[in-house]
Design an enzyme around this catalytic site. Structure first.
Site, PDB file in Angstrom:
ATOM      1  N   ARG A 105       0.809  -1.229   0.000  1.00 53.07           N
ATOM      2  CA  ARG A 105       0.000   0.000   0.000  1.00 53.07           C
ATOM      3  C   ARG A 105       0.843   1.281   0.000  1.00 53.07           C
ATOM      4  O   ARG A 105       0.370   2.353   0.377  1.00 53.07           O
ATOM      5  CB  ARG A 105      -0.981   0.047   1.168  1.00 53.07           C
ATOM      6  CG  ARG A 105      -1.977  -1.083   1.129  1.00 53.07           C
ATOM      7  CD  ARG A 105      -3.167  -0.814   2.009  1.00 53.07           C
ATOM      8  NE  ARG A 105      -4.025  -1.971   2.017  1.00 53.07           N
ATOM      9  CZ  ARG A 105      -3.880  -2.995   2.850  1.00 53.07           C
ATOM     10  NH1 ARG A 105      -2.941  -2.986   3.765  1.00 53.07           N
ATOM     11  NH2 ARG A 105      -4.689  -4.020   2.775  1.00 53.07           N
ATOM     12  N   LYS A 127       2.904  11.526 -11.509  1.00 52.82           N
ATOM     13  CA  LYS A 127       2.150  10.612 -12.375  1.00 52.82           C
ATOM     14  C   LYS A 127       2.962   9.342 -12.594  1.00 52.82           C
ATOM     15  O   LYS A 127       4.104   9.403 -13.068  1.00 52.82           O
ATOM     16  CB  LYS A 127       1.861  11.255 -13.727  1.00 52.82           C
ATOM     17  CG  LYS A 127       0.738  12.252 -13.708  1.00 52.82           C
ATOM     18  CD  LYS A 127       0.392  12.659 -15.144  1.00 52.82           C
ATOM     19  CE  LYS A 127      -0.695  13.700 -15.175  1.00 52.82           C
ATOM     20  NZ  LYS A 127      -0.942  14.183 -16.551  1.00 52.82           N
ATOM     21  N   GLU A 169      10.415  17.834 -25.114  1.00 52.29           N
ATOM     22  CA  GLU A 169       9.665  18.263 -23.918  1.00 52.29           C
ATOM     23  C   GLU A 169      10.165  19.627 -23.429  1.00 52.29           C
ATOM     24  O   GLU A 169       9.387  20.431 -22.922  1.00 52.29           O
ATOM     25  CB  GLU A 169       9.776  17.224 -22.790  1.00 52.29           C
ATOM     26  CG  GLU A 169       9.143  15.873 -23.093  1.00 52.29           C
ATOM     27  CD  GLU A 169       7.609  15.837 -22.921  1.00 52.29           C
ATOM     28  OE1 GLU A 169       7.001  16.879 -22.587  1.00 52.29           O
ATOM     29  OE2 GLU A 169       7.028  14.754 -23.144  1.00 52.29           O
ATOM     30  N   LYS A 200       7.479  23.145 -14.322  1.00 54.66           N
ATOM     31  CA  LYS A 200       6.571  22.019 -14.074  1.00 54.66           C
ATOM     32  C   LYS A 200       6.031  22.068 -12.639  1.00 54.66           C
ATOM     33  O   LYS A 200       4.846  21.838 -12.398  1.00 54.66           O
ATOM     34  CB  LYS A 200       7.268  20.682 -14.347  1.00 54.66           C
ATOM     35  CG  LYS A 200       6.368  19.530 -13.959  1.00 54.66           C
ATOM     36  CD  LYS A 200       6.372  18.367 -14.868  1.00 54.66           C
ATOM     37  CE  LYS A 200       5.233  17.414 -14.501  1.00 54.66           C
ATOM     38  NZ  LYS A 200       5.301  16.148 -15.168  1.00 54.66           N
ATOM     39  N   GLU A 210      -4.747  17.452 -12.055  1.00 57.48           N
ATOM     40  CA  GLU A 210      -5.225  17.725 -13.412  1.00 57.48           C
ATOM     41  C   GLU A 210      -6.752  17.801 -13.474  1.00 57.48           C
ATOM     42  O   GLU A 210      -7.371  17.233 -14.368  1.00 57.48           O
ATOM     43  CB  GLU A 210      -4.679  16.663 -14.384  1.00 57.48           C
ATOM     44  CG  GLU A 210      -4.622  17.166 -15.816  1.00 57.48           C
ATOM     45  CD  GLU A 210      -3.871  16.230 -16.748  1.00 57.48           C
ATOM     46  OE1 GLU A 210      -2.747  15.803 -16.399  1.00 57.48           O
ATOM     47  OE2 GLU A 210      -4.404  15.942 -17.808  1.00 57.48           O
ATOM     48  N   ARG A 215      -2.986  21.927 -15.362  1.00 55.75           N
ATOM     49  CA  ARG A 215      -1.942  20.918 -15.577  1.00 55.75           C
ATOM     50  C   ARG A 215      -2.024  20.343 -16.987  1.00 55.75           C
ATOM     51  O   ARG A 215      -1.025  19.916 -17.554  1.00 55.75           O
ATOM     52  CB  ARG A 215      -2.054  19.794 -14.519  1.00 55.75           C
ATOM     53  CG  ARG A 215      -0.953  18.762 -14.674  1.00 55.75           C
ATOM     54  CD  ARG A 215      -0.735  17.921 -13.438  1.00 55.75           C
ATOM     55  NE  ARG A 215       0.321  16.960 -13.681  1.00 55.75           N
ATOM     56  CZ  ARG A 215       0.903  16.234 -12.756  1.00 55.75           C
ATOM     57  NH1 ARG A 215       0.568  16.356 -11.501  1.00 55.75           N
ATOM     58  NH2 ARG A 215       1.866  15.379 -13.067  1.00 55.75           N
ATOM     59  N   ASN A 219       0.135  18.771 -21.613  1.00 55.08           N
ATOM     60  CA  ASN A 219      -0.173  17.752 -22.617  1.00 55.08           C
ATOM     61  C   ASN A 219      -0.133  18.292 -24.043  1.00 55.08           C
ATOM     62  O   ASN A 219      -0.530  17.586 -24.969  1.00 55.08           O
ATOM     63  CB  ASN A 219      -1.560  17.147 -22.349  1.00 55.08           C
ATOM     64  CG  ASN A 219      -1.595  16.413 -21.033  1.00 55.08           C
ATOM     65  OD1 ASN A 219      -0.585  15.872 -20.592  1.00 55.08           O
ATOM     66  ND2 ASN A 219      -2.739  16.413 -20.375  1.00 55.08           N
ATOM     67  N   HIS A 222       0.634  16.014 -26.846  1.00 60.16           N
ATOM     68  CA  HIS A 222       0.557  14.639 -26.327  1.00 60.16           C
ATOM     69  C   HIS A 222      -0.659  13.851 -26.785  1.00 60.16           C
ATOM     70  O   HIS A 222      -0.621  12.632 -26.800  1.00 60.16           O
ATOM     71  CB  HIS A 222       0.619  14.655 -24.793  1.00 60.16           C
ATOM     72  CG  HIS A 222       2.003  14.883 -24.261  1.00 60.16           C
ATOM     73  ND1 HIS A 222       2.719  16.022 -24.527  1.00 60.16           N
ATOM     74  CD2 HIS A 222       2.810  14.101 -23.495  1.00 60.16           C
ATOM     75  CE1 HIS A 222       3.895  15.946 -23.930  1.00 60.16           C
ATOM     76  NE2 HIS A 222       3.986  14.792 -23.300  1.00 60.16           N
ATOM     77  N   HIS A 226       0.369  10.346 -28.161  1.00 55.74           N
ATOM     78  CA  HIS A 226      -0.057   9.048 -27.626  1.00 55.74           C
ATOM     79  C   HIS A 226      -0.697   8.204 -28.720  1.00 55.74           C
ATOM     80  O   HIS A 226      -0.504   6.983 -28.767  1.00 55.74           O
ATOM     81  CB  HIS A 226      -1.023   9.238 -26.453  1.00 55.74           C
ATOM     82  CG  HIS A 226      -0.339   9.743 -25.207  1.00 55.74           C
ATOM     83  ND1 HIS A 226      -1.020  10.135 -24.089  1.00 55.74           N
ATOM     84  CD2 HIS A 226       0.971   9.911 -24.918  1.00 55.74           C
ATOM     85  CE1 HIS A 226      -0.160  10.528 -23.155  1.00 55.74           C
ATOM     86  NE2 HIS A 226       1.058  10.399 -23.644  1.00 55.74           N
ATOM     87  N   HIS A 239       8.877   8.485 -27.279  1.00 54.75           N
ATOM     88  CA  HIS A 239       7.833   9.384 -26.769  1.00 54.75           C
ATOM     89  C   HIS A 239       8.115  10.844 -27.165  1.00 54.75           C
ATOM     90  O   HIS A 239       7.236  11.535 -27.683  1.00 54.75           O
ATOM     91  CB  HIS A 239       7.714   9.241 -25.254  1.00 54.75           C
ATOM     92  CG  HIS A 239       6.720  10.192 -24.656  1.00 54.75           C
ATOM     93  ND1 HIS A 239       5.369  10.121 -24.920  1.00 54.75           N
ATOM     94  CD2 HIS A 239       6.879  11.271 -23.845  1.00 54.75           C
ATOM     95  CE1 HIS A 239       4.745  11.102 -24.278  1.00 54.75           C
ATOM     96  NE2 HIS A 239       5.640  11.802 -23.621  1.00 54.75           N
TER      97      HIS A 239
HETATM   98  N1  GLY Z   1       3.582  14.783 -18.181  1.00 57.91           N
HETATM   99  C1  GLY Z   1       2.432  15.550 -17.944  1.00 57.91           C
HETATM  100  C2  GLY Z   1       2.131  15.720 -16.495  1.00 57.91           C
HETATM  101  O1  GLY Z   1       2.925  15.345 -15.664  1.00 57.91           O
HETATM  102  O2  GLY Z   1       1.078  16.213 -16.171  1.00 57.91           O
END
Ligand code: GLY
Length: 334
Positions: A105, A127, A169, A200, A210, A215, A219, A222, A226, A239
């Site tokens: 956990r 994330k 990025e 960031k 998000e 946030r 993207n 992205h 993706h 990526h």
């Molecule tokens: N890579 C996008 C984020 O961390 O929200």
């Protein structure tokens, strides 16, 4: 100079140090999770602690590898106080982070990013997760690392192609929120990395989970990226390369929707070409295929396609309901 980031109530300290100092600072009883390339490039580092090694590449960000990491933690005798160190690029960070967040956990997570992409993006902000057959990052969680150790010395052994992919990025930060950064791309990497991390941290602080739209500006490029990664089977297009192609397509979309001037597309494309990044949808991938992948992507809410679109360098907003015809047109134009 440390940076402290917050993800909701959790705090992360981001430290900048040399590889040697990072090695000395990691807890002795930590378990390292890394990939074969990083372990081979830094054998002395790998030899200092129990180490779980996975295959390199996006193919490891899947449930079977995640299960293997959990079982290996158990075999290594890890308990609730054993820190897991995600030592590698974005794949290792997401995989080991998800394992750390769920083993017993949750055990302490420390991120030690070794790729440019992981330093400026994935190691910060919590994330973590793995891909499903249905799409990228579809099983995951928010797990804030307790510490992130950024040692740009690790970039010395990073393949040139991966370094370039990470620059996509970095360039993204310029277009979404810091136009002056675009004039410093040729300079020293260390201040550039620190600047991206600070940006960031600012975004994550404003919208940790998000849910507010802020946030989501991270993207940019992205949604298309993706879909490209999905359509090409995760691997042939890195990526960051997919993000580069995605930023051009999404700049075109912003232009077509009347949200950005026509010259934004040229500016995005020129900046990426200068850093030897791809800007065209790969041969054999159709706009329809990409649209289908986007419909399945977690960013498609209630059947609507959402995009983070740049209106001018340094400004980006979430556009939640973009008509599919406009997306197909933007993808066909490449
Ligand atoms: N890579 C996008 C984020 O961390 O929200």
């Amino acid at each position: 100079m440390d940076i402290v980031a917050t993800l909701g109530t959790q705090k992360t300290t981001i430290h900048f140090a040399s590889v040697e100092v990072v090695e000395a600072l990691l807890p002795r009883h930590a378990v390292l999770v890394t990939d074969e390339n990083v372990a081979a490039a830094w054998p002395a580092f790998a030899g200092t602690r129990k180490t779980i090694v996975v295959s390199p590449g996006e193919g490891s960000k899947r449930i079977p590898t995640y299960e293997r990491v959990l079982e290996s933690l158990a075999e290594a005798g890890a308990d609730r106080s054993t820190p897991v160190v995600a030592w590698g690029g974005g794949v290792v960070g997401d995989l080991a982070g998800f394992a750390a967040g769920t083993y017993m956990r949750g055990v302490p997570l420390i991120q030690v990013p070794t790729s440019l992409l992981a330093m400026v993006d994935s190691s910060v902000g919590g994330k973590v997760g793995v891909d499903l057959a249905a799409g990228k990052n579809l099983a995951g969680a928010f797990v804030a690392p307790q510490d992130v150790y950024v040692a740009t010395g690790f970039l010395a052994t990073l393949p040139e192609r991966e370094l370039r992919a990470g620059m996509a990025e970095v360039i993204k930060y310029g277009f979404i929120m810091d136009a002056p950064l675009l004039d410093t791309l040729g300079g020293d990497l260390e201040p550039l990395v620190a600047r991206c991390i600070a940006l960031k941290v600012q975004v994550v602080d404003e919208d940790p989970y998000e849910t507010l739209g802020r946030r989501a500006i991270l993207n940019f490029g992205h949604t298309v990226a993706h879909a490209i990664e999905h359509a090409t089977g995760y691997g042939p297009v890195l990526h960051g390369e997919a993000v580069a192609i995605g930023m051009v397509a999404e700049a075109r979309l912003a232009r077509d929707l009347g949200l950005a001037p026509a010259d934004l597309v040229d500016e995005v494309e020129r900046t990426l070409v200068r850093h030897a990044l791809p800007t065209r949808i790969p041969e054999g991938v159709t706009p329809e295929q990409l649209l289908e992948a986007m419909r399945r992507d977690k960013k498609a809410k209630a059947g609507r396609l959402g995009f983070s679109l740049v209106s001018e360098p340094g400004k980006c907003t979430l556009v939640p309901n973009v008509p599919e015809e406009a997306v197909l047109r933007a993808l066909s134009n490449s």
